[in-house]
Design a protein around this motif. Structure first.
Motif, PDB file in Angstrom:
ATOM      1  N   GLY A   1      44.658  46.772  56.448  1.00 21.43           N
ATOM      2  CA  GLY A   1      43.626  45.934  57.044  1.00 21.43           C
ATOM      3  C   GLY A   1      43.507  44.520  56.500  1.00 21.43           C
ATOM      4  N   GLN A   2      44.302  44.187  55.473  1.00 22.00           N
ATOM      5  CA  GLN A   2      44.272  42.795  54.995  1.00 22.00           C
ATOM      6  C   GLN A   2      44.880  41.886  56.064  1.00 22.00           C
ATOM      7  N   GLN A   3      44.296  40.707  56.260  1.00 21.14           N
ATOM      8  CA  GLN A   3      44.780  39.765  57.275  1.00 21.14           C
ATOM      9  C   GLN A   3      45.073  38.420  56.617  1.00 21.14           C
ATOM     10  N   TYR A   4      46.231  37.845  56.925  1.00 25.56           N
ATOM     11  CA  TYR A   4      46.666  36.617  56.270  1.00 25.56           C
ATOM     12  C   TYR A   4      46.654  35.407  57.188  1.00 25.56           C
ATOM     13  N   LEU A   5      46.158  34.289  56.638  1.00 25.07           N
ATOM     14  CA  LEU A   5      46.280  32.974  57.258  1.00 25.07           C
ATOM     15  C   LEU A   5      47.230  32.155  56.397  1.00 25.07           C
TER      16      LEU A   5
ATOM     17  N   MET B   1      34.650  38.168  54.741  1.00 26.10           N
ATOM     18  CA  MET B   1      35.806  38.871  54.154  1.00 26.10           C
ATOM     19  C   MET B   1      37.048  38.721  55.031  1.00 26.10           C
ATOM     20  N   SER B   2      38.193  38.972  54.403  1.00 26.64           N
ATOM     21  CA  SER B   2      39.463  38.795  55.104  1.00 26.64           C
ATOM     22  C   SER B   2      39.912  40.061  55.833  1.00 26.64           C
ATOM     23  N   SER B   3      39.293  41.174  55.513  1.00 24.04           N
ATOM     24  CA  SER B   3      39.791  42.458  56.016  1.00 24.04           C
ATOM     25  C   SER B   3      39.268  42.781  57.416  1.00 24.04           C
TER      26      SER B   3
ATOM     27  N   LEU C   1      45.569  31.997  41.631  1.00 22.43           N
ATOM     28  CA  LEU C   1      46.452  33.167  41.593  1.00 22.43           C
ATOM     29  C   LEU C   1      45.617  34.428  41.463  1.00 22.43           C
ATOM     30  N   SER C   2      45.814  35.365  42.385  1.00 24.31           N
ATOM     31  CA  SER C   2      45.213  36.681  42.247  1.00 24.31           C
ATOM     32  C   SER C   2      46.221  37.552  41.503  1.00 24.31           C
ATOM     33  N   ALA C   3      46.013  37.702  40.193  1.00 25.84           N
ATOM     34  CA  ALA C   3      47.005  38.352  39.327  1.00 25.84           C
ATOM     35  C   ALA C   3      46.774  39.862  39.321  1.00 25.84           C
ATOM     36  N   ASP C   4      47.021  40.485  40.468  1.00 18.16           N
ATOM     37  CA  ASP C   4      46.711  41.907  40.628  1.00 18.16           C
ATOM     38  C   ASP C   4      47.839  42.790  40.104  1.00 18.16           C
ATOM     39  N   VAL C   5      48.047  42.744  38.797  1.00 23.12           N
ATOM     40  CA  VAL C   5      49.067  43.568  38.138  1.00 23.12           C
ATOM     41  C   VAL C   5      48.352  44.602  37.265  1.00 23.12           C
TER      42      VAL C   5
ATOM     43  N   LEU D   1      42.729  31.530  37.708  1.00 23.84           N
ATOM     44  CA  LEU D   1      43.428  32.808  37.647  1.00 23.84           C
ATOM     45  C   LEU D   1      42.393  33.905  37.880  1.00 23.84           C
ATOM     46  N   LYS D   2      42.624  34.672  38.934  1.00 23.56           N
ATOM     47  CA  LYS D   2      41.677  35.719  39.313  1.00 23.56           C
ATOM     48  C   LYS D   2      42.188  37.070  38.816  1.00 23.56           C
ATOM     49  N   THR D   3      41.294  37.823  38.168  1.00 26.48           N
ATOM     50  CA  THR D   3      41.668  39.138  37.635  1.00 26.48           C
ATOM     51  C   THR D   3      40.908  40.252  38.354  1.00 26.48           C
ATOM     52  N   HIS D   4      41.512  41.450  38.325  1.00 29.30           N
ATOM     53  CA  HIS D   4      40.794  42.705  38.586  1.00 29.30           C
ATOM     54  C   HIS D   4      40.999  43.479  37.294  1.00 29.30           C
ATOM     55  N   ILE D   5      40.138  43.226  36.318  1.00 27.85           N
ATOM     56  CA  ILE D   5      40.384  43.744  34.971  1.00 27.85           C
ATOM     57  C   ILE D   5      40.402  45.280  34.939  1.00 27.85           C
TER      58      ILE D   5
ATOM     59  N   VAL E   1      45.955  33.485  46.349  1.00 26.67           N
ATOM     60  CA  VAL E   1      47.197  34.164  46.726  1.00 26.67           C
ATOM     61  C   VAL E   1      47.519  35.246  45.708  1.00 26.67           C
ATOM     62  N   GLY E   2      47.691  36.468  46.196  1.00 24.13           N
ATOM     63  CA  GLY E   2      48.076  37.588  45.344  1.00 24.13           C
ATOM     64  C   GLY E   2      49.525  37.949  45.566  1.00 24.13           C
ATOM     65  N   ARG E   3      49.751  38.918  46.459  1.00 20.97           N
ATOM     66  CA  ARG E   3      51.097  39.464  46.644  1.00 20.97           C
ATOM     67  C   ARG E   3      52.123  38.431  47.097  1.00 20.97           C
ATOM     68  N   GLY E   4      51.652  37.368  47.753  1.00 26.17           N
ATOM     69  CA  GLY E   4      52.577  36.288  48.118  1.00 26.17           C
ATOM     70  C   GLY E   4      53.292  35.723  46.897  1.00 26.17           C
TER      71      GLY E   4
HETATM   72  O1  6AU Z   1      46.950  38.096  48.524  1.00 23.91           O
HETATM   73  P1  6AU Z   1      46.619  39.567  48.414  1.00 23.91           P
HETATM   74  O2  6AU Z   1      46.330  40.213  49.754  1.00 23.91           O
HETATM   75  O3  6AU Z   1      47.645  40.338  47.640  1.00 23.91           O
HETATM   76  O4  6AU Z   1      45.301  39.682  47.508  1.00 23.91           O
HETATM   77  C1  6AU Z   1      44.057  39.160  47.901  1.00 23.91           C
HETATM   78  C2  6AU Z   1      43.059  39.260  46.767  1.00 23.91           C
HETATM   79  C3  6AU Z   1      42.739  40.684  46.314  1.00 23.91           C
HETATM   80  C4  6AU Z   1      41.404  40.985  46.965  1.00 23.91           C
HETATM   81  O5  6AU Z   1      40.618  41.844  46.151  1.00 23.91           O
HETATM   82  C5  6AU Z   1      40.745  39.615  47.107  1.00 23.91           C
HETATM   83  O6  6AU Z   1      41.825  38.674  47.180  1.00 23.91           O
HETATM   84  N1  6AU Z   1      39.874  39.445  48.307  1.00 23.91           N
HETATM   85  C6  6AU Z   1      38.536  38.994  48.205  1.00 23.91           C
HETATM   86  C7  6AU Z   1      37.950  38.384  47.020  1.00 23.91           C
HETATM   87  C8  6AU Z   1      38.690  37.462  46.208  1.00 23.91           C
HETATM   88  O7  6AU Z   1      36.766  38.508  46.767  1.00 23.91           O
HETATM   89  C9  6AU Z   1      37.705  38.999  49.325  1.00 23.91           C
HETATM   90  C10 6AU Z   1      38.244  39.273  50.605  1.00 23.91           C
HETATM   91  O8  6AU Z   1      37.566  39.176  51.626  1.00 23.91           O
HETATM   92  N2  6AU Z   1      39.568  39.600  50.679  1.00 23.91           N
HETATM   93  C11 6AU Z   1      40.391  39.685  49.578  1.00 23.91           C
HETATM   94  O9  6AU Z   1      41.591  39.963  49.758  1.00 23.91           O
HETATM   95  O10 6AU Z   1      42.622  40.679  44.900  1.00 23.91           O
END
Ligand code: 6AU
Length: 259
Positions: free
Chosen positions: A208-212, A150-152, A35-39, A59-63, A228-231
């Motif tokens: 620019g975020q891209q989802y699979l 990276m995913s972006s 879980l990307s707990a981006d709150v 559990l992944k944080t962005h503290i 998974v964050g916003r999902g």
């Molecule tokens: O599911 P999202 O798009 O809401 O969130 C994705 C999370 C965010 C990003 O900072 C992180 O994953 N992330 C990372 C990481 C984990 O290092 C690398 C990347 O290439 N893309 C990415 O989205 O917290």
């Protein structure tokens, strides 16, 4: 016939205690979901961690996006990690010279090395970044992921970047346990391949975020863990959403086992 190793098999193989715990947890809890707990408040972070904890391995944080951070928060979060059996991963994405990241990892406001089992770093600065982080993390039994892909959209980690990142990891396999990546980089079962940019359907956001999908990541790209964050955080019910991702991710893993 080549048999694909289970998470449990890989737990027995790998030498790093954090990787061992991770694979064991994945097998026991039947989850490859992080879980990307981006709150942005401490209360929301703790609420999510307690509610979704049974369904995740990490559990992944962005503290640094928590607006009311107090040291108590990471103390409470560590208790929840023990209660539910997940690892904490501070997504700090270190990207500086060794001497600077050493301070960023151990000190400052957040003292990340005191509470985060896993951190990540860009390979861009060269091996000194791993050496610096390792000087802090190794004695505390911490682990590091290198960001290989990276995913972006339009990111610059292209060409031989991922291969060079793998090589850097191989030279520090006492601290680096795997990669943030979009595809499997190595057949060595010790490496954990962790993939962000995951939703139940393909797509993108406005920045620019891209989802699979979980199936594409686990089954087709042969990665091990979906982030998974916003999902989950933007779903009406985060527990229902987490369960759906847990099931989709684990079923994709079971399908890959049959390949
Ligand atoms: O599911 P999202 O798009 O809401 O969130 C994705 C999370 C965010 C990003 O900072 C992180 O994953 N992330 C990372 C990481 C984990 O290092 C690398 C990347 O290439 N893309 C990415 O989205 O917290």
């Amino acid at each position: 016939v080549k048999r694909v190793l289970t998470y449990g098999d890989r737990a027995k193989l790998c030498s790093h205690s954090v990787a061992k715990f991770l694979f064991t947890t994945m097998e026991d809890k039947q989850t490859n979901l992080a879980l990307s707990a981006d709150v942005t408040t401490g209360a929301e972070l703790l609420r999510l961690a307690d509610a979704v904890g049974p369904h995740i391995c990490i559990l992944k944080t962005h503290i640094d996006i928590i607006s009311d951070f107090k040291p108590d928060l990471v103390h409470d979060l560590s208790h929840l990690a023990e209660k539910h059996g997940f690892l904490i991963f501070e997504d700090r994405k270190f990207a500086d010279i060794g001497n600077t990241v050493k301070h960023q990892y151990s000190s400052g406001v957040y003292r990340i090395s005191d509470w985060s089992h896993i951190i990540n770093a860009h390979a861009l600065p060269g091996p000194g970044i791993v050496q610096g982080l390792k000087e802090v993390g190794l004695v505390k039994d911490r682990a590091c992921l290198l960001i290989a892909e990276m995913s972006s959209k339009g990111n610059l980690a292209t060409g031989d970047y991922a291969k060079a990142t793998l090589k850097m990891a191989e030279e520090h396999d006492d601290f680096v346990i795997g990669f943030i990546t979009q595809s499997k980089l190595s057949n060595d079962p010790n490496w954990v391949h962790i993939t962000p940019g995951v939703k139940l359907t393909r797509g993108k956001d406005s920045l620019g975020q891209q989802y699979l999908t979980p199936r594409e990541v686990i089954c087709d790209k042969e990665c091990d863990i979906i982030i998974v964050g916003r999902g989950i955080t933007e779903a009406e019910d985060s527990v229902v959403a987490a369960k759906a991702f847990q099931e989709a991710g684990y079923n994709a893993y079971l399908e890959r086992m049959q390949k």
